[in-house]
Write a protein that holds these residues in place. Structure first.
Motif, PDB file in Angstrom:
ATOM      1  N   ASP A 198       0.814  -1.219   0.000  1.00 21.25           N
ATOM      2  CA  ASP A 198       0.000   0.000   0.000  1.00 21.25           C
ATOM      3  C   ASP A 198       0.844   1.264   0.000  1.00 21.25           C
ATOM      4  OD1 ASP A 198      -2.204  -1.634   0.091  1.00 21.25           O
ATOM      5  OD2 ASP A 198      -2.519  -1.389   2.254  1.00 21.25           O
ATOM      6  N   PHE A 199       2.096   1.168   0.396  1.00 22.35           N
ATOM      7  CA  PHE A 199       2.982   2.326   0.472  1.00 22.35           C
ATOM      8  C   PHE A 199       3.720   2.472  -0.856  1.00 22.35           C
ATOM      9  CE2 PHE A 199       2.566   0.576   4.744  1.00 22.35           C
ATOM     10  CZ  PHE A 199       2.057   1.678   5.418  1.00 22.35           C
ATOM     11  N   GLN A 200       3.369   3.503  -1.588  1.00 21.56           N
ATOM     12  CA  GLN A 200       3.973   3.729  -2.907  1.00 21.56           C
ATOM     13  C   GLN A 200       5.068   4.791  -2.790  1.00 21.56           C
ATOM     14  OE1 GLN A 200       3.045   1.803  -5.483  1.00 21.56           O
ATOM     15  NE2 GLN A 200       1.673   0.822  -4.018  1.00 21.56           N
ATOM     16  N   ILE A 201       6.254   4.484  -3.300  1.00 19.18           N
ATOM     17  CA  ILE A 201       7.351   5.448  -3.274  1.00 19.18           C
ATOM     18  C   ILE A 201       7.072   6.531  -4.303  1.00 19.18           C
ATOM     19  CG2 ILE A 201       9.803   5.786  -3.707  1.00 19.18           C
ATOM     20  CD1 ILE A 201      10.323   3.053  -2.547  1.00 19.18           C
ATOM     21  N   VAL A 202       7.170   7.780  -3.878  1.00 19.80           N
ATOM     22  CA  VAL A 202       6.938   8.930  -4.743  1.00 19.80           C
ATOM     23  C   VAL A 202       8.260   9.320  -5.390  1.00 19.80           C
ATOM     24  CG1 VAL A 202       6.219  11.351  -4.797  1.00 19.80           C
ATOM     25  CG2 VAL A 202       5.061   9.738  -3.277  1.00 19.80           C
ATOM     26  N   ASP A 203       8.233   9.497  -6.702  1.00 15.72           N
ATOM     27  CA  ASP A 203       9.424   9.941  -7.419  1.00 15.72           C
ATOM     28  C   ASP A 203       9.531  11.454  -7.231  1.00 15.72           C
ATOM     29  OD1 ASP A 203      11.659   9.874  -9.043  1.00 15.72           O
ATOM     30  OD2 ASP A 203      10.496  10.072 -10.890  1.00 15.72           O
ATOM     31  N   PHE A 204      10.632  11.904  -6.648  1.00 17.24           N
ATOM     32  CA  PHE A 204      10.786  13.327  -6.364  1.00 17.24           C
ATOM     33  C   PHE A 204      12.244  13.741  -6.529  1.00 17.24           C
ATOM     34  CE2 PHE A 204      12.217  11.492  -2.477  1.00 17.24           C
ATOM     35  CZ  PHE A 204      13.083  12.411  -1.914  1.00 17.24           C
ATOM     36  N   THR A 205      12.423  15.017  -6.719  1.00 16.74           N
ATOM     37  CA  THR A 205      13.765  15.597  -6.695  1.00 16.74           C
ATOM     38  C   THR A 205      13.734  16.727  -5.683  1.00 16.74           C
ATOM     39  OG1 THR A 205      13.197  17.077  -8.516  1.00 16.74           O
ATOM     40  CG2 THR A 205      14.310  15.026  -9.089  1.00 16.74           C
ATOM     41  N   SER A 206      14.774  16.792  -4.897  1.00 20.11           N
ATOM     42  CA  SER A 206      14.817  17.790  -3.840  1.00 20.11           C
ATOM     43  C   SER A 206      16.245  18.250  -3.617  1.00 20.11           C
ATOM     44  CB  SER A 206      14.259  17.200  -2.539  1.00 20.11           C
ATOM     45  OG  SER A 206      14.417  18.099  -1.474  1.00 20.11           O
ATOM     46  N   ASP A 207      16.375  19.514  -3.286  1.00 18.33           N
ATOM     47  CA  ASP A 207      17.678  20.047  -2.915  1.00 18.33           C
ATOM     48  C   ASP A 207      17.967  19.805  -1.438  1.00 18.33           C
ATOM     49  OD1 ASP A 207      18.069  20.966  -5.480  1.00 18.33           O
ATOM     50  OD2 ASP A 207      17.227  22.947  -5.052  1.00 18.33           O
ATOM     51  N   ASP A 208      16.963  19.347  -0.714  1.00 16.35           N
ATOM     52  CA  ASP A 208      17.095  19.118   0.714  1.00 16.35           C
ATOM     53  C   ASP A 208      17.695  17.732   0.961  1.00 16.35           C
ATOM     54  OD1 ASP A 208      16.930  18.967   3.439  1.00 16.35           O
ATOM     55  OD2 ASP A 208      14.792  19.403   3.548  1.00 16.35           O
ATOM     56  N   PRO A 209      18.914  17.653   1.494  1.00 15.60           N
ATOM     57  CA  PRO A 209      19.521  16.339   1.721  1.00 15.60           C
ATOM     58  C   PRO A 209      18.887  15.568   2.877  1.00 15.60           C
ATOM     59  CG  PRO A 209      20.928  18.054   2.596  1.00 15.60           C
ATOM     60  CD  PRO A 209      19.795  18.740   1.892  1.00 15.60           C
ATOM     61  N   ASP A 210      18.031  16.200   3.657  1.00 13.56           N
ATOM     62  CA  ASP A 210      17.398  15.524   4.788  1.00 13.56           C
ATOM     63  C   ASP A 210      16.314  14.544   4.348  1.00 13.56           C
ATOM     64  OD1 ASP A 210      19.035  17.039   6.397  1.00 13.56           O
ATOM     65  OD2 ASP A 210      17.485  18.503   6.902  1.00 13.56           O
ATOM     66  N   VAL A 211      15.672  14.805   3.210  1.00 17.82           N
ATOM     67  CA  VAL A 211      14.593  13.946   2.724  1.00 17.82           C
ATOM     68  C   VAL A 211      15.209  12.768   1.986  1.00 17.82           C
ATOM     69  CG1 VAL A 211      12.546  13.798   1.279  1.00 17.82           C
ATOM     70  CG2 VAL A 211      13.040  15.918   2.509  1.00 17.82           C
ATOM     71  N   GLN A 212      15.019  11.566   2.535  1.00 17.98           N
ATOM     72  CA  GLN A 212      15.569  10.358   1.932  1.00 17.98           C
ATOM     73  C   GLN A 212      14.593   9.720   0.945  1.00 17.98           C
ATOM     74  OE1 GLN A 212      18.836   9.439   2.853  1.00 17.98           O
ATOM     75  NE2 GLN A 212      18.646  11.463   3.740  1.00 17.98           N
ATOM     76  N   LYS A 213      13.333   9.572   1.357  1.00 12.38           N
ATOM     77  CA  LYS A 213      12.277   8.973   0.538  1.00 12.38           C
ATOM     78  C   LYS A 213      10.955   9.620   0.898  1.00 12.38           C
ATOM     79  CE  LYS A 213      14.061   4.287   0.622  1.00 12.38           C
ATOM     80  NZ  LYS A 213      13.832   2.971   1.171  1.00 12.38           N
ATOM     81  N   ILE A 214      10.003   9.503  -0.022  1.00 11.38           N
ATOM     82  CA  ILE A 214       8.636   9.921   0.259  1.00 11.38           C
ATOM     83  C   ILE A 214       7.720   8.789  -0.186  1.00 11.38           C
ATOM     84  CG2 ILE A 214       6.800  11.580  -0.192  1.00 11.38           C
ATOM     85  CD1 ILE A 214       8.953  13.643  -0.837  1.00 11.38           C
ATOM     86  N   TYR A 215       6.813   8.396   0.711  1.00 11.99           N
ATOM     87  CA  TYR A 215       5.808   7.386   0.400  1.00 11.99           C
ATOM     88  C   TYR A 215       4.448   8.060   0.323  1.00 11.99           C
ATOM     89  CZ  TYR A 215       9.199   3.841   1.898  1.00 11.99           C
ATOM     90  OH  TYR A 215      10.308   3.054   2.035  1.00 11.99           O
TER      91      TYR A 215
END
Length: 131
Positions: A56-73
């Motif tokens: 049920d947890f889908q990984i969101v494809d993202f680009t970020s300049d913030d190195p703190d964000v590892q993944k988004i579901y």
């Protein structure tokens, strides 16, 4: 002089062999370590949402300049951010769920903490997530 050259050559060979052995060991264990981290993360996601299934947890494809964000579901009405912030020593890794509509924090779970015990480690206590 000849003895110094022999010792230098011996040290270089031993260093190269040790470096090669460490590189080989790292290459062999890195996938296992990564798989264990992912398994632990999915287990924590299931603890946060007991009625959910791992798929049920889908990984969101993202680009970020913030190195703190590892993944988004993405899960239902929430985005779940896997964050890793730097601290005094190893920093803190945690999951925080934010409602897509009103941008409120709905759930929080610390994964690991390598900061000062008694101060930075309070983030892993249940009372922190409830406040």
């Amino acid at each position: 002089m000849k003895k110094i050259l022999h010792l230098t050559l011996f040290l270089a060979i031993v260093s190269a062999l040790a470096g090669g052995a460490l590189a080989w060991a790292n290459n062999m264990t890195a996938p296992v370590i990564q798989a264990n981290k992912e398994r632990e993360e999915k287990q924590i996601l299931l603890e946060m949402y007991p009625d959910a299934h791992v798929d049920d947890f889908q990984i969101v494809d993202f680009t970020s300049d913030d190195p703190d964000v590892q993944k988004i579901y993405a899960y239902g009405e929430n985005y779940i951010f896997n964050m890793q912030v730097k601290g005094y020593k190893d920093g803190t890794n945690f999951l925080v769920a934010i409602n897509k509509d009103d941008l409120t924090i709905t759930k929080f779970q610390a994964i690991s903490n390598g900061d000062t015990k008694g101060i930075g480690s309070k983030i892993t206590e249940p009372a922190f997530a409830e406040s």
